[in-house]
Enzyme design. Structure first.
Site, PDB file in Angstrom:
ATOM      1  N   LYS A 289       8.399 -29.690   2.947  1.00 36.94           N
ATOM      2  CA  LYS A 289       9.496 -30.123   3.824  1.00 36.94           C
ATOM      3  C   LYS A 289      10.140 -31.373   3.229  1.00 36.94           C
ATOM      4  O   LYS A 289       9.444 -32.284   2.779  1.00 36.94           O
ATOM      5  CB  LYS A 289       8.972 -30.396   5.239  1.00 36.94           C
ATOM      6  CG  LYS A 289       8.499 -29.113   5.942  1.00 36.94           C
ATOM      7  CD  LYS A 289       8.239 -29.350   7.406  1.00 36.94           C
ATOM      8  CE  LYS A 289       7.563 -28.154   8.043  1.00 36.94           C
ATOM      9  NZ  LYS A 289       8.464 -27.118   8.528  1.00 36.94           N
TER      10      LYS A 289
ATOM     11  N   GLU B 217       5.100 -27.652  18.954  1.00 35.83           N
ATOM     12  CA  GLU B 217       5.922 -26.442  18.936  1.00 35.83           C
ATOM     13  C   GLU B 217       6.201 -26.019  20.371  1.00 35.83           C
ATOM     14  O   GLU B 217       5.324 -26.147  21.229  1.00 35.83           O
ATOM     15  CB  GLU B 217       5.187 -25.318  18.219  1.00 35.83           C
ATOM     16  CG  GLU B 217       4.919 -25.615  16.761  1.00 35.83           C
ATOM     17  CD  GLU B 217       4.286 -24.419  16.069  1.00 35.83           C
ATOM     18  OE1 GLU B 217       5.020 -23.601  15.508  1.00 35.83           O
ATOM     19  OE2 GLU B 217       3.050 -24.305  16.118  1.00 35.83           O
TER      20      GLU B 217
ATOM     21  N   HIS C 270       2.831 -25.450   3.500  1.00 33.59           N
ATOM     22  CA  HIS C 270       4.291 -25.491   3.461  1.00 33.59           C
ATOM     23  C   HIS C 270       4.863 -26.796   4.028  1.00 33.59           C
ATOM     24  O   HIS C 270       5.988 -27.154   3.743  1.00 33.59           O
ATOM     25  CB  HIS C 270       4.922 -24.255   4.123  1.00 33.59           C
ATOM     26  CG  HIS C 270       4.943 -24.282   5.610  1.00 33.59           C
ATOM     27  ND1 HIS C 270       3.863 -23.947   6.374  1.00 33.59           N
ATOM     28  CD2 HIS C 270       5.924 -24.606   6.493  1.00 33.59           C
ATOM     29  CE1 HIS C 270       4.173 -24.067   7.665  1.00 33.59           C
ATOM     30  NE2 HIS C 270       5.423 -24.463   7.766  1.00 33.59           N
TER      31      HIS C 270
ATOM     32  N   HIS D  24      -1.911 -28.941   7.764  1.00 30.79           N
ATOM     33  CA  HIS D  24      -0.640 -29.666   7.860  1.00 30.79           C
ATOM     34  C   HIS D  24      -0.804 -31.123   8.324  1.00 30.79           C
ATOM     35  O   HIS D  24      -0.291 -32.044   7.687  1.00 30.79           O
ATOM     36  CB  HIS D  24       0.313 -28.956   8.824  1.00 30.79           C
ATOM     37  CG  HIS D  24       0.522 -27.498   8.506  1.00 30.79           C
ATOM     38  ND1 HIS D  24       0.616 -27.023   7.220  1.00 30.79           N
ATOM     39  CD2 HIS D  24       0.674 -26.412   9.303  1.00 30.79           C
ATOM     40  CE1 HIS D  24       0.802 -25.707   7.252  1.00 30.79           C
ATOM     41  NE2 HIS D  24       0.838 -25.315   8.498  1.00 30.79           N
TER      42      HIS D  24
ATOM     43  N   ASP E 110      -5.462 -23.961  12.407  1.00 36.26           N
ATOM     44  CA  ASP E 110      -4.103 -23.520  12.087  1.00 36.26           C
ATOM     45  C   ASP E 110      -3.197 -24.686  11.662  1.00 36.26           C
ATOM     46  O   ASP E 110      -2.355 -24.521  10.796  1.00 36.26           O
ATOM     47  CB  ASP E 110      -3.522 -22.825  13.332  1.00 36.26           C
ATOM     48  CG  ASP E 110      -2.240 -22.062  13.045  1.00 36.26           C
ATOM     49  OD1 ASP E 110      -2.173 -21.412  11.978  1.00 36.26           O
ATOM     50  OD2 ASP E 110      -1.308 -22.105  13.869  1.00 36.26           O
TER      51      ASP E 110
ATOM     52  N   LYS F 115      -2.170 -20.105   3.032  1.00 33.97           N
ATOM     53  CA  LYS F 115      -3.186 -20.345   4.050  1.00 33.97           C
ATOM     54  C   LYS F 115      -3.265 -19.171   5.009  1.00 33.97           C
ATOM     55  O   LYS F 115      -2.292 -18.431   5.086  1.00 33.97           O
ATOM     56  CB  LYS F 115      -2.897 -21.648   4.783  1.00 33.97           C
ATOM     57  CG  LYS F 115      -1.837 -21.540   5.874  1.00 33.97           C
ATOM     58  CD  LYS F 115      -1.628 -22.837   6.568  1.00 33.97           C
ATOM     59  CE  LYS F 115      -2.259 -22.923   7.925  1.00 33.97           C
ATOM     60  NZ  LYS F 115      -1.550 -22.211   8.981  1.00 33.97           N
TER      61      LYS F 115
ATOM     62  N   ARG G 147       0.784  -1.223   0.000  1.00 32.24           N
ATOM     63  CA  ARG G 147       0.000   0.000   0.000  1.00 32.24           C
ATOM     64  C   ARG G 147       0.822   1.282   0.000  1.00 32.24           C
ATOM     65  O   ARG G 147       0.447   2.274  -0.566  1.00 32.24           O
ATOM     66  CB  ARG G 147      -0.861   0.000   1.261  1.00 32.24           C
ATOM     67  CG  ARG G 147      -2.299   0.201   1.003  1.00 32.24           C
ATOM     68  CD  ARG G 147      -3.039   0.196   2.305  1.00 32.24           C
ATOM     69  NE  ARG G 147      -2.356  -0.665   3.289  1.00 32.24           N
ATOM     70  CZ  ARG G 147      -2.987  -1.457   4.133  1.00 32.24           C
ATOM     71  NH1 ARG G 147      -4.285  -1.516   4.117  1.00 32.24           N
ATOM     72  NH2 ARG G 147      -2.330  -2.184   5.010  1.00 32.24           N
TER      73      ARG G 147
HETATM   74  C1  BG6 Z   1       1.932 -22.233  10.283  1.00 29.59           C
HETATM   75  C2  BG6 Z   1       1.087 -21.881  11.465  1.00 29.59           C
HETATM   76  O1  BG6 Z   1       1.149 -22.706   9.229  1.00 29.59           O
HETATM   77  O2  BG6 Z   1       2.856 -23.258  10.654  1.00 29.59           O
HETATM   78  C3  BG6 Z   1       1.943 -21.444  12.637  1.00 29.59           C
HETATM   79  O3  BG6 Z   1       0.195 -20.827  11.113  1.00 29.59           O
HETATM   80  C4  BG6 Z   1       2.977 -22.490  12.941  1.00 29.59           C
HETATM   81  O4  BG6 Z   1       1.142 -21.214  13.785  1.00 29.59           O
HETATM   82  C5  BG6 Z   1       3.744 -22.871  11.681  1.00 29.59           C
HETATM   83  O5  BG6 Z   1       3.871 -21.960  13.917  1.00 29.59           O
HETATM   84  C6  BG6 Z   1       4.656 -24.048  11.959  1.00 29.59           C
HETATM   85  O6  BG6 Z   1       5.478 -24.258  10.851  1.00 29.59           O
HETATM   86  P1  BG6 Z   1       6.916 -24.912  11.013  1.00 29.59           P
HETATM   87  O7  BG6 Z   1       7.392 -25.090   9.617  1.00 29.59           O
HETATM   88  O8  BG6 Z   1       7.735 -23.944  11.822  1.00 29.59           O
HETATM   89  O9  BG6 Z   1       6.695 -26.189  11.753  1.00 29.59           O
END
Ligand code: BG6
Length: 481
Positions: free
Chosen positions: A176, A210, A172, A234, A229, A142, A43
């Site tokens: 990996k 995490e 993503h 994932h 999330d 996402k 922007r």
């Molecule tokens: C994201 C989530 O998609 O993946 C986050 O929105 C999360 O909350 C992240 O921390 C984890 O990704 P990675 O690759 O660090 O395990």
């Protein structure tokens, strides 16, 4: 092959935290096709040089081995451009088209790294400006919707402008290296396939743990929660990779057809099975990595009294001949004991043990994080002269050691695939919608009765109910075995 890569949301977190560092790695490794231009749009008014300086500063927050030297950055920065755009203004899209048409790049990759509520308007405007020709690909980050209806609405708009083959939906985790290795393990080696079924496998556990909390994203996270999330995307994508039938080829649709079949075979939840088979938790204060950590409710921007889940564990089954009756346990959470993403395939015990003492079933551990590897756990004789006592041992494969120079991060891989037009590691709209369809009864059960929200101490492995969920079937999570 020349390409133009446009980042909508060019000054946002995702762009500078993940995408630019990934592109820089591709550039550094000589993998980025020559003749590319990278255009960030956002922007505010800034020049190309101001944008380059902004990105260079942000690199200070990237892990040191991935930071460019000044000389490397200067070479990389020559690819970077910036353009101010008001995303609701048709004229700004016409201007973008003129910029893109100023040379005939083979491919134009338009990456929507904005808030998803802008996806429909951006797609519509791109279509109106004629920026949807066959040389255009659109990459969608996402969260793609917050439930089935909103995901379907986004897909409807995307499909009205782009064909499915032009739509690259990112998860993503699929980028990996461990996930690609899972495909190789299953479909490039004959060894495991005869065992990959209910007759040999007792249960499968997918853990995406995490140790970090929600950081400064409290407001976003509170509207999202762990189910949306991490589980809807994932964890379910990993489950499809584990459970799918061998595809007939390595074509994107051959793979995605098989993944979709898995999603359609997942046992549907009812209100009763949500109460029985899904554990929902939220962290309280505790200690993580030796440091005191506040509870979720004390994180910045988290609304008082929030009932948002930061942890989910659930039990499901894949209802087909291969997997009937085999429990699949999924678990994810913030502020858990470790950053640890892995899939554990627990095999059945020997039918008739003849050795005294230790009996332990074999297991295959596919490690995604923090390191990327494979462990095959076996029992072996120590040869210590003390009778027939057996000891657990494992065959360990560390991919970083096996392929020291060739490892490519998830975003790097996915960006290169989007530029090259390889759809294999991207999610098709029907897969994504099916995943929402499966998650919906959990969302509505939680909405209707408020759901039972358990608590857990930061730095633990989640609420005790998550252990009880697995123990009920006579099993235990990997760290409790
Ligand atoms: C994201 C989530 O998609 O993946 C986050 O929105 C999360 O909350 C992240 O921390 C984890 O990704 P990675 O690759 O660090 O395990």
């Amino acid at each position: 092959m020349s390409f133009d890569l446009v980042f909508f949301g060019g000054t946002g977190d995702l762009t500078w935290r993940k995408l630019m560092p990934a592109l820089f790695q591709a550039f550094r490794h000589g993998k980025l096709p020559a003749g590319g231009r990278i255009l960030a749009v956002a922007r505010d008014e800034r020049s190309d040089d101001e944008y380059r300086a902004f990105i260079q500063e942000r690199f200070a927050e990237v892990e040191p081995s991935k930071r460019p030297s000044d000389e490397e950055f200067a070479r990389f920065a020559a690819l970077l451009h910036y353009r101010r755009m008001d995303l609701s203004q048709p004229d700004d899209y016409t201007g973008l088209k003129v910029w893109l048409d100023s040379r005939a790049a083979d491919t134009k990759v338009l990456y929507l790294a904005t808030s998803p509520h802008l996806f429909p308007v951006i797609c519509e405007q791109l279509g109106a400006a004629g920026l949807n020709g066959p040389d255009v690909r659109v990459v969608l980050e996402k969260p793609l919707g917050h439930d089935l209806a909103s995901a379907q609405e986004i897909n409807r708009v995307v499909r009205s402008v782009f064909s499915e083959a032009q739509a690259f939906r990112i998860d993503h985790y699929l980028g990996k290296p461990a996930v690609q290795n899972l495909m190789a393990l299953r479909f490039a080696n004959a060894l495991f396939e005869p065992l990959w079924r209910r007759e040999s496998i007792a249960n499968i556990q997918i853990t995406l743990a995490e140790s970090i909390g929600v950081g400064t994203r409290g407001d976003f996270y509170d509207r999202t929660g762990a189910l949306r999330d991490m589980v809807q995307n994932h964890a379910l994508q990993l489950l499809t990779m584990i459970a799918m039938e061998p595809p007939s080829s390595s074509d994107a649709d051959a793979i995605r057809d098989e993944k979709l079949k898995v999603l359609k075979s997942l046992k549907p939840f009812t209100a009763a099975s949500v109460a029985r088979d899904v554990v929902r938790g939220q962290y309280r204060a505790g200690t993580v990595d030796g440091k005191a950590a506040v509870g979720y409710l004390d994180e910045v921007k988290v609304p008082a009294g929030s009932r948002c889940e930061t942890f989910v564990a659930l039990r499901t089954e894949v209802q087909n001949w291969r997997w009937a009756g085999v429990p699949f346990y999924l678990r994810t959470g913030k502020r858990l004991a470790a950053r640890d993403a892995q899939i554990v395939v627990n095999f059945r015990e020997v039918p008739h043990p003849i050795f005294p003492g230790t009996t332990r079933a074999n297991k295959l551990v596919i490690k995604l994080q923090p390191e990327d590897g494979l462990e095959l756990h076996l029992l072996a004789a120590k040869g210590s002269g003390q009778g027939d006592a057996l000891s657990p041992v494992s065959l360990d494969l560390d991919f970083d050691k096996a392929f020291p120079t060739e490892r490519v991060g998830a975003y790097e891989r996915l960006l290169l695939d989007a530029i090259a037009g390889r759809l294999n590691l991207f999610v098709r709209s029907d897969e994504q919608e099916q995943a929402w369809r499966w998650v919906e009864p959990i969302l509505s059960a939680w909405r209707d009765d408020g759901g039972d929200l358990k608590t857990y101490a930061a730095g633990s492995w989640g609420p005790p109910a998550a252990s009880a969920l697995v123990a009920r079937d006579g099993f235990a999570w990997a760290e409790e075995q």
